[in-house]
Scaffold this motif. Sequence first.
Motif, short mmCIF file in Angstrom:
data_model
loop_
_atom_site.label_atom_id
_atom_site.label_comp_id
_atom_site.label_asym_id
_atom_site.label_seq_id
_atom_site.Cartn_x
_atom_site.Cartn_y
_atom_site.Cartn_z
N LEU A 100 14.50 -60.52 5.40
CA LEU A 100 14.73 -60.43 4.06
C LEU A 100 15.62 -61.43 3.29
O LEU A 100 15.19 -61.19 2.01
N ASN A 101 15.83 -62.09 3.78
CA ASN A 101 16.73 -62.82 3.43
C ASN A 101 16.16 -64.51 3.21
O ASN A 101 15.66 -65.38 4.21
N THR A 102 15.28 -64.69 2.19
CA THR A 102 14.05 -65.60 2.41
C THR A 102 14.65 -66.83 1.43
O THR A 102 14.14 -67.68 1.74
N ASP A 103 15.43 -67.12 0.99
CA ASP A 103 16.23 -68.00 0.32
C ASP A 103 17.77 -68.57 0.71
O ASP A 103 18.14 -67.12 -0.17
N THR A 147 19.74 -68.32 -2.39
CA THR A 147 19.63 -66.99 -4.02
C THR A 147 19.77 -65.80 -3.23
O THR A 147 19.63 -64.88 -2.47
N THR A 148 20.42 -65.41 -3.99
CA THR A 148 21.04 -62.95 -4.03
C THR A 148 19.48 -62.47 -3.94
O THR A 148 19.00 -61.97 -5.38
N GLU A 149 18.29 -62.16 -2.81
CA GLU A 149 17.80 -61.40 -3.17
C GLU A 149 18.07 -59.28 -3.50
O GLU A 149 18.44 -59.76 -3.15
N TYR A 158 15.87 -56.37 -4.54
CA TYR A 158 14.71 -55.51 -4.49
C TYR A 158 14.99 -53.65 -4.86
O TYR A 158 15.51 -53.36 -5.05
N THR A 206 19.64 -54.85 -3.47
CA THR A 206 21.00 -56.40 -3.61
C THR A 206 21.66 -56.93 -2.33
O THR A 206 22.40 -55.79 -1.40
N GLU A 207 21.20 -58.02 -2.19
CA GLU A 207 21.69 -58.64 -0.76
C GLU A 207 23.71 -58.93 -1.33
O GLU A 207 24.08 -59.22 -2.21
N SER A 244 24.43 -64.36 -0.54
CA SER A 244 23.14 -64.77 -0.46
C SER A 244 22.92 -65.19 0.59
O SER A 244 21.19 -65.50 1.12
N PHE A 277 21.41 -55.47 2.73
CA PHE A 277 21.41 -55.39 1.01
C PHE A 277 22.04 -54.02 0.96
O PHE A 277 21.85 -52.55 2.01
#
Length: 138
Positions: free
Chosen positions: A29-32, A35-37, A39, A107-108, A111, A116
């Motif tokens: 789920l850490n796709t970037d 950036t702090t992802e 959902y 929230t992650e 980053s 989360f």
Amino acid sequence: PTHSGIVSFDGSSYKVADIVTVTLSDADLNTDSDTTEVYTIASGTNDENQIYDRVGLVDISISNSSAYGRLLDITFDDAAWTSYTCDLDNDNATEKDGLSTTGFTLTETTSTSGIFTGTFQIPQNYCTGNNAVSTTTG
């Protein structure tokens, strides 16, 4: 590689008005990593082909009974806590209920963590369908 998500809670039991912290650990789920992802509650149409009122990505279809984009459900007595309208406090006024009404987000923590967290408060009553109420106290 892909990873399976692991969900944990900050306690083993809760009472009405307790704040529950949900932790989801899933490196996928850490796709970037810059950036702090975050959902949120997917609030697309209430269509059997999409996730609705669940934590995840909105408007991602269901295929072979698998809800792509669906990350997490919060349940009471094995029933997903989703949006319905009912008279929660027996005052002859209806209220909208469900996890989406709490502002819940995952929230992650940093980053790059893939960890989360999110919180919600245990309600006394919750809607189990339109005009149907159950209690969290048994």
